[in-house]
Design a protein around this motif. Sequence first.
Motif, PDB file in Angstrom:
ATOM      1  N   HIS A 277       0.819  -1.218   0.000  1.00  0.00           N
ATOM      2  CA  HIS A 277       0.000   0.000   0.000  1.00  0.00           C
ATOM      3  C   HIS A 277       0.855   1.272   0.000  1.00  0.00           C
ATOM      4  O   HIS A 277       0.364   2.353  -0.323  1.00  0.00           O
ATOM      5  CB  HIS A 277      -0.925   0.000   1.215  1.00  0.00           C
ATOM      6  CG  HIS A 277      -0.193   0.011   2.524  1.00  0.00           C
ATOM      7  ND1 HIS A 277       0.384  -1.128   3.057  1.00  0.00           N
ATOM      8  CD2 HIS A 277       0.074   1.020   3.405  1.00  0.00           C
ATOM      9  CE1 HIS A 277       0.961  -0.823   4.210  1.00  0.00           C
ATOM     10  NE2 HIS A 277       0.792   0.465   4.441  1.00  0.00           N
ATOM     11  N   ASN A 280       3.012   3.027  -5.198  1.00  0.00           N
ATOM     12  CA  ASN A 280       2.137   3.185  -6.344  1.00  0.00           C
ATOM     13  C   ASN A 280       3.015   3.307  -7.584  1.00  0.00           C
ATOM     14  O   ASN A 280       4.245   3.308  -7.493  1.00  0.00           O
ATOM     15  CB  ASN A 280       1.210   4.395  -6.188  1.00  0.00           C
ATOM     16  CG  ASN A 280       1.979   5.693  -5.954  1.00  0.00           C
ATOM     17  OD1 ASN A 280       3.037   5.922  -6.551  1.00  0.00           O
ATOM     18  ND2 ASN A 280       1.469   6.541  -5.068  1.00  0.00           N
ATOM     19  N   ARG A 281       2.385   3.402  -8.733  1.00  0.00           N
ATOM     20  CA  ARG A 281       3.152   3.423  -9.973  1.00  0.00           C
ATOM     21  C   ARG A 281       4.163   4.567 -10.002  1.00  0.00           C
ATOM     22  O   ARG A 281       5.319   4.383 -10.383  1.00  0.00           O
ATOM     23  CB  ARG A 281       2.203   3.535 -11.161  1.00  0.00           C
ATOM     24  CG  ARG A 281       1.426   2.266 -11.465  1.00  0.00           C
ATOM     25  CD  ARG A 281       0.506   2.489 -12.653  1.00  0.00           C
ATOM     26  NE  ARG A 281      -0.308   1.320 -12.923  1.00  0.00           N
ATOM     27  CZ  ARG A 281      -0.120   0.506 -13.955  1.00  0.00           C
ATOM     28  NH1 ARG A 281       0.860   0.732 -14.802  1.00  0.00           N
ATOM     29  NH2 ARG A 281      -0.914  -0.520 -14.148  1.00  0.00           N
ATOM     30  N   TYR A 328       2.626  -4.234 -13.023  1.00  0.00           N
ATOM     31  CA  TYR A 328       2.073  -3.141 -13.816  1.00  0.00           C
ATOM     32  C   TYR A 328       2.081  -3.481 -15.304  1.00  0.00           C
ATOM     33  O   TYR A 328       1.146  -3.146 -16.032  1.00  0.00           O
ATOM     34  CB  TYR A 328       2.862  -1.855 -13.569  1.00  0.00           C
ATOM     35  CG  TYR A 328       2.855  -1.412 -12.127  1.00  0.00           C
ATOM     36  CD1 TYR A 328       1.734  -1.606 -11.321  1.00  0.00           C
ATOM     37  CD2 TYR A 328       3.970  -0.811 -11.558  1.00  0.00           C
ATOM     38  CE1 TYR A 328       1.726  -1.207  -9.996  1.00  0.00           C
ATOM     39  CE2 TYR A 328       3.965  -0.404 -10.227  1.00  0.00           C
ATOM     40  CZ  TYR A 328       2.844  -0.607  -9.461  1.00  0.00           C
ATOM     41  OH  TYR A 328       2.836  -0.209  -8.148  1.00  0.00           O
TER      42      TYR A 328
END
Length: 396
Positions: A277, A280-281, A328
């Motif tokens: 968490h 992120n990208r 991703y």
Amino acid sequence: MSDIAYKQGLARNIKIYYLQRLLLGLEFFLPVWVAFELKFTDFAGLAILETVHSLVVVFTELPTGAFADIFGRRKSIILGMFSTAFLYFIFPFSPSFVFMCFIFALWGLADTFISGADSALLYDSLKDIDREGEYAKVSSKGALIYRMAIAFGTLVGGSLYLFWNPAPFLLYGVGYLIAAISALFLTEPKIDSEKISLSNYLSQTTRGVKEAFKNFYVSCLSIYYIIIGAFSWAATYYFSNIYAQQNGFGPREQSILFSIIYFIKSIFAVFIAHSEHLFNRKKIYTTLFIFSVLSFLPAHFVKGSWIIAIIFATEFVSSLRFTLLDKYVNQEYSSKNRATALSFLSLVISLIYVLVVYSTKDISNTMGVGAIYSVLGLICLLILTPTTYFLIKNHH
């Protein structure tokens, strides 16, 4: 097969994946392969062996990726693993450098049957049982198991080599054989399939390439992935051990050094698995960019304990690529074309890899790997700066 049995089979795929990560991580040869191959050649010769391997990968990556998409990822993995196990049994008894080149060529072919197919099978297995969001955690746990196994394998590999030179390679071959047997129990995820033909094969290959560049964002991501993958793979798979050897680390010292590095990487993998968490990208894109530049650029100018820092930093980049960046990339490719698209990325990575390794073989013999790393760092700076900016700017 009933729907319940099918779902159970997909869940079993995850357990088999963990078992294979354990077995394939026991790379007893990791701290000794440079010393072993130097009995037949010099540093330039090592580059030729890797070039032979990678050229075969370049020419077979897409065909075997299409094979996995059409015939099934399970069959592709089984074929690749059994072939690889056999080669590890005969490699340590190579009579000449030419024979070693032949083995490396066959290794390249076997590798491509596994490359792309394994991660695609894992991702589609999770997707079919509505656990697609767990890919990063499963991959991270697999990475933890793999690195803990490497830490153990490298720790004892030097002693095994000093006891009997072929031992590290033979024991790893046994592990690969068990992994191949476990692949027989994999369940093939249900994806759209079509009958094999030349036109279907060419069409599948074309679709896979187009998948990797289907829009601006995915194109940037594919380029970013290729650069990160090619340079970090070159460091982890080839240059790191030579870099250590050229700076005074023999087989026993490399056993200790790389076992510590992989143990620390294992702890980091646990952190990633429980702290997804926090990522992120955008954070991953930025972090990988910074580490890719900083891990290579100063390598030619550092000495002493900083050598260890350089090796660890390149390993860190490789870890993030497999545990987070792979997720991703998988998310952006359709299931039907995923294995072919991933194989295309692997093909380009292999092509860059072989160009880097072969074109720098004389530099490795004269100026050393540190000079090569610094050049790679400069290239990362020039290419990844605009690519990273575009990824962050265009991500939704």
